[in-house]
Every structure is written in C-alpha cells, then in structure tokens.
Design an enzyme around this catalytic site. Sequence first.
Site, short mmCIF file in Angstrom:
data_model
loop_
_atom_site.label_atom_id
_atom_site.label_comp_id
_atom_site.label_asym_id
_atom_site.label_seq_id
_atom_site.Cartn_x
_atom_site.Cartn_y
_atom_site.Cartn_z
N TRP A 166 0.72 -1.43 -0.15
CA TRP A 166 -0.03 0.09 -0.01
C TRP A 166 0.79 1.33 0.01
CZ3 TRP A 166 1.76 2.73 4.10
CH2 TRP A 166 2.23 1.86 5.26
N ASN A 167 2.11 1.21 0.33
CA ASN A 167 2.76 2.60 0.60
C ASN A 167 3.23 3.07 -0.58
OD1 ASN A 167 4.70 0.55 -0.14
ND2 ASN A 167 6.25 1.03 1.15
N LYS A 190 -2.82 -7.98 -8.10
CA LYS A 190 -3.49 -7.91 -6.77
C LYS A 190 -2.80 -6.80 -5.97
CE LYS A 190 -3.76 -8.88 -2.87
NZ LYS A 190 -3.96 -7.64 -1.74
N ALA A 192 -2.79 -3.98 -2.81
CA ALA A 192 -3.13 -3.97 -1.33
C ALA A 192 -4.59 -3.54 -1.21
CB ALA A 192 -2.23 -2.92 -0.59
N GLU A 266 10.59 -8.42 -2.93
CA GLU A 266 10.86 -7.18 -2.57
C GLU A 266 10.27 -7.17 -1.25
OE1 GLU A 266 13.19 -5.32 -4.09
OE2 GLU A 266 13.06 -6.20 -6.04
N CYS A 300 10.18 1.16 2.33
CA CYS A 300 11.22 0.05 2.92
C CYS A 300 12.50 0.52 2.67
CB CYS A 300 10.99 -1.34 1.88
SG CYS A 300 11.07 -0.42 -0.07
N GLU A 474 14.19 -4.96 -9.36
CA GLU A 474 13.18 -4.49 -10.28
C GLU A 474 13.92 -3.27 -11.03
OE1 GLU A 474 9.77 -4.15 -7.69
OE2 GLU A 474 8.89 -5.98 -8.74
P1 NAP Z 1 2.01 -6.91 3.54
O1 NAP Z 1 1.18 -6.98 4.50
O2 NAP Z 1 3.29 -8.16 3.40
O3 NAP Z 1 1.10 -6.98 2.36
C1 NAP Z 1 1.61 -6.73 1.02
C2 NAP Z 1 0.69 -7.47 0.13
O4 NAP Z 1 0.59 -8.69 0.15
C3 NAP Z 1 -0.60 -6.98 0.16
O5 NAP Z 1 -1.00 -6.64 -1.29
C4 NAP Z 1 -1.32 -7.97 0.90
O6 NAP Z 1 -2.72 -7.84 0.75
C5 NAP Z 1 -0.80 -9.10 0.24
N1 NAP Z 1 -0.76 -10.18 1.36
C6 NAP Z 1 -0.93 -10.14 2.63
N2 NAP Z 1 -0.98 -11.26 2.96
C7 NAP Z 1 -1.11 -12.40 1.92
C8 NAP Z 1 -1.39 -13.73 1.96
N3 NAP Z 1 -1.30 -14.56 2.72
N4 NAP Z 1 -1.17 -14.42 0.59
C9 NAP Z 1 -1.05 -13.43 -0.31
N5 NAP Z 1 -0.88 -12.02 -0.60
C10 NAP Z 1 -0.82 -11.52 0.74
O7 NAP Z 1 2.99 -5.46 3.36
P2 NAP Z 1 2.62 -4.12 3.57
O8 NAP Z 1 2.15 -3.86 4.78
O9 NAP Z 1 1.24 -3.92 2.48
O10 NAP Z 1 3.62 -3.31 3.09
C11 NAP Z 1 4.79 -3.11 3.86
C12 NAP Z 1 5.68 -3.95 3.75
O11 NAP Z 1 6.32 -3.91 2.23
C13 NAP Z 1 7.00 -3.47 4.42
O12 NAP Z 1 7.59 -4.46 5.22
C14 NAP Z 1 7.97 -2.83 3.33
O13 NAP Z 1 9.20 -2.91 3.93
C15 NAP Z 1 7.68 -3.59 2.27
N6 NAP Z 1 7.88 -3.10 0.96
C16 NAP Z 1 9.10 -3.57 0.24
C17 NAP Z 1 9.32 -2.88 -0.85
C18 NAP Z 1 10.70 -3.20 -1.45
O14 NAP Z 1 10.85 -2.89 -2.60
N7 NAP Z 1 11.42 -4.02 -1.04
C19 NAP Z 1 8.58 -1.69 -1.28
C20 NAP Z 1 7.54 -1.29 -0.65
C21 NAP Z 1 7.17 -2.01 0.71
P3 NAP Z 1 -3.76 -7.22 1.65
O15 NAP Z 1 -3.41 -5.83 1.35
O16 NAP Z 1 -5.11 -7.52 1.47
O17 NAP Z 1 -2.98 -7.68 3.21
#
Ligand code: NAP
Length: 500
Positions: A166-167, A190, A192, A266, A300, A474
């Site tokens: 979502w960020n 898919k 967020a 990522e 992140c 990426e």
């Molecule tokens: P998240 O809770 O892991 O969710 C990310 C995505 O995964 C959302 O679309 C979420 O859907 C989905 N998801 C959650 N549980 C799932 C499951 N069991 N099976 C399949 N999909 C599932 O992370 P977030 O809170 O949205 O984002 C924050 C995190 O992203 C932080 O840790 C950040 O560091 C990381 N991030 C990393 C990067 C990078 O490039 N390395 C960039 C941006 C963010 P829902 O929304 O429905 O839960």
Amino acid sequence: MTTTHASRSDQERTLLASIPAGLLIDGQWRPASDNGVLPVTDPATGEVLLEIASATPQDGADALAAAAAAQRRWARVPARDRGEILRRAYEAVVARTEDFALIMTLEMGKTLAESRAEVAYAAEFLRWFSQEATRIDGRYSVAPDGNSRLLVTKKPVGPALLITPWNFPLAMATRKIGPALAAGCTVILKPAALTPLTALLFSQVLIEAGVPDGVVNTIPTRHAGAVTGPLIADPRLRKLSFTGSTEVGQRLLKDAADQVLRISMELGGNAPLIVFDDADLDTAVNGAMLAKFRNNGEACTAANRILVQEGIAPAFTERFVARVKELTLARGTDPDATVGPVIDQDTLDKVADLVADAVQHGATLAAGGHTLDRPGYFHEPTVLTNVPATARVMREEIFGPVAPIVTFSTEQEALELANSTEFGLVGYAFTSDLNRGLRVAEDLEVGMLGLNSGLVSNPAAPFGGVKHSGLGREGGREGIEEYLETTYVGIANPYQSADL
Ligand code: NAP
C-alpha cells in the site's frame, strides 16, 4: 457501489466517481462473483472513500484463465508494439498526474507533493520498459570445441501474479507491470486492500493505452490468501512477483516451491544511515531528512537507524532536530502539509509503541513523540536520541515518522552496527572520503547504497535487497530479466557434412 464523501471537494468527488469500482478480468469490468465489496478508507479522516468489488477465489480463477488464454497471443505481439503500448501508458499517466496524485493522497495519506513525485517515478518505469522491450536479445556462438553451434534466445516466462503493497500504490504496480508487459507476460495484479483505487485507475489507463483483453487483470480483494493461494498452486501460473513484508514473503516462497515458480521478492528493510565525522553537514542533514521522512517514513528504503560518528553528532543532531520541528503534520491534501497521516490504526499503534518502548529503555525524546487527538492516524515526526541497542526500534522496521539516532566511534563499529540485522535492502553513508565510501559499499550487507544521497530509487537502476530483504531486482536492465526465460538450442556443426 456506495460512497461516503459528503465533506469532500468537488474535485475529490468527481475523481472518486470516475474510479472503475469493479474487477478487471479479460478486458471487462465486473462485480465480484458473490457481489462482495471492499471499503477503502481515507487515513486522514477514517471515512470510507469508496466501496469497490472484492474478488473471490472464483474471480481469481477467472483472472488466471484469462491471463493464461491471452499469454501466447501477447507473447507474439511484436516487441516494438508492446513498447508502444507502454509508451502510451507512460504519456497517459503523466497527463493525468493530478488525478493519480489526488487518489493516492486520499487512499494512502501522503502529501500531494509526495504523490506527484511518486507519479513521476512510477511513470518512468513505463517509459524505461517501453524501451527495454525492444532490447530483448540472444546470441549465436560456436562452442569452444569448434563443433556445436549454440543458439540462445529469451522468451516470456508466462502468466505472472503481481502482489503489491500500500505504501507506493502506483510505483509498485508500474515497477512490475512495466517489465512484465515488455517481456511479453500477461499479468494478474493483486493490489493492497488498503490502496486499490490507484491500481484500478491505472488499469483503466492501460486498457485505454491499448493493452489487449486478458493481458492485465486486476483483482483487489479482502481475502488475499484465499484468492492468491489457488493461483500460486496452479501450474498455469509461471511467475510470482511480490512486494511487501518479509513475513508474508516467506510464506509465499514456501507456497511457490510446489510449482517451482519463478520468484521476485521485494521485502522489508531496516536501513542504516551512517554519518561520518568527515561528512558535509548540510548534505548529511538533507539526506537524512529525505531518507527518513519521504513518504511519511512508510518506505522500505526509509532510514530506520541513524548512526552518527561522535565528532559530528552534536552538530548533526541539533540541525536535524531543528529541521524535523519545522515539518508540518496535516492532511495530505492540505497545501502546507509536509508529513501526512500513517496508513491505519494498527500502524499508528505500532509506531507509538516503538517510541514508548525506546523511551522506557532510556532513549531521549528530542522532537515530537505523540499521536494527534483527532480523526485519522496522525503521529508527530519524532526524533529519539541515545537509543540503546535493546530498544525494539533498532531491530524492527518502523514504517513511520520516527528517527532514532545513535552514536559510534569508529568505522568498524559503524559497519558492525549497520550489519547487525537480518535485513539488507539499502544503506546510506555520508562521508567526504571516497575511499571510505567505497569501503562501506563493499562491506555493508545491502543490495543498494546511497552515497552522500538520501534517495536511491531510480527506474534505470536495479532495485532490491539481500538477506531477508528479498530476491531478484526491479528496474534497470535487470528488471526485465525477471520475466524472461532462457532457451538454448544446440545445433550440430553445419560444416560436418558439407562437401567443401
Ligand atoms: P504486507 O502485509 O506483506 O502486504 C503486501 C501485499 O501482500 C498486499 O497486497 C497484501 O494484501 C498481500 N498479502 C498479505 N497477506 C497475504 C497472503 N497470505 N497471501 C497473499 N498475499 C498476501 O505488506 P504491507 O504492509 O502492504 O507493506 C509494507 C511492507 O512492504 C514493509 O515491510 C515494506 O518494507 C515492504 N516493502 C518493500 C519494498 C521493496 O521494494 N523491498 C517496497 C515497498 C514496501 P492485503 O493488502 O489484502 O493484506
């Protein structure tokens, strides 16, 4: 689909009314198979912005069927034409900067200035990969023994499931869809559940830019695991690209093992930002402000731990704290806002807990430290000094506007502190000594380093981490490789039977 936006400006109301609120499957917008909806809220007020369709496992199956059916056709569209479609999408996103910026600010909370910057960044992935599409190549060579001929070609890996956080609601989508379409892969996006509106608007733009039916399928849902699980288990899916938390990424990696899916991950970060005594003070303070407070600290790549050498620490801390106190915390649509609300109540609670825990362990509150008593999820931009290593804030990803500062005495100590985490996405180092900068680049366990810079994200560069921060890259030339397979054809020596 219902909306609750009585207190909104005309511009906000018109934009919300224009968002396609269905699922995009095989080129058609449609409701969920069970008519289920997903309410999307404004983190600045807690109000529902819009209710959109929430995909069911059946909708997910339909999306995969559409992507699989379109795969062969899309792979045969000439690379130049795939690139032209991406180029038109780039132009359309840029032309609609204000719409994309406003919808992101409404659903995610960041300031309009931040959202505009994200639109520019996100659009560049479309332009970059519109050009990369035409550079997919292979090679023909003579084997070392002079006999066989080796023909190596690239082809799209196949239908890809793209899961985004979502960020950065637009940039995380373009960073995946750009290379996937350029390579000739069809996709299921898919987004967020907290920020699907940007993805829906973007999907509409892609269709208008000429993406054929079934090539991009967009399925927001309240049931992420239930919808994506069967897709990951289906042999027609050939690629999973995920951006999100390490915890969810680890679970998906295990699930993906059964089909031996191609994977890009990522994941989370815990970036160290190191300021050495020989750093230019202005550059270091500006870099730290950007690395910490860009996107409300919900990145992140956000500086999670600010490590400052003892000699420069008093001057750096004084200047940094003064700059943080100048920030204006307000609704993202407020023209004066420099920091907006965090995404939701859970995040607000987590950030407040981390601050309380650090103070309990002996840290000093040098700026901010409180939540605002008003609707929405507002946490003051905060600086903590003298933070002990035992505080949670040093080990966990903060994902909010909190800057912990700790001091160190030697380069060796800084590197040990910086590397003492399971994460390895990005680091930042500020120094005027080139050799020191290069030593840090070699010794820091990260995928990316900002050297005298608080920002590393660049569509032309390979973005990604090591250790628990992920797999794959990426952007850059590397970005398209994640969506390509290599085929090798072994050819008999053409001179073997030639009568020469
Ligand atoms: P998240 O809770 O892991 O969710 C990310 C995505 O995964 C959302 O679309 C979420 O859907 C989905 N998801 C959650 N549980 C799932 C499951 N069991 N099976 C399949 N999909 C599932 O992370 P977030 O809170 O949205 O984002 C924050 C995190 O992203 C932080 O840790 C950040 O560091 C990381 N991030 C990393 C990067 C990078 O490039 N390395 C960039 C941006 C963010 P829902 O929304 O429905 O839960």
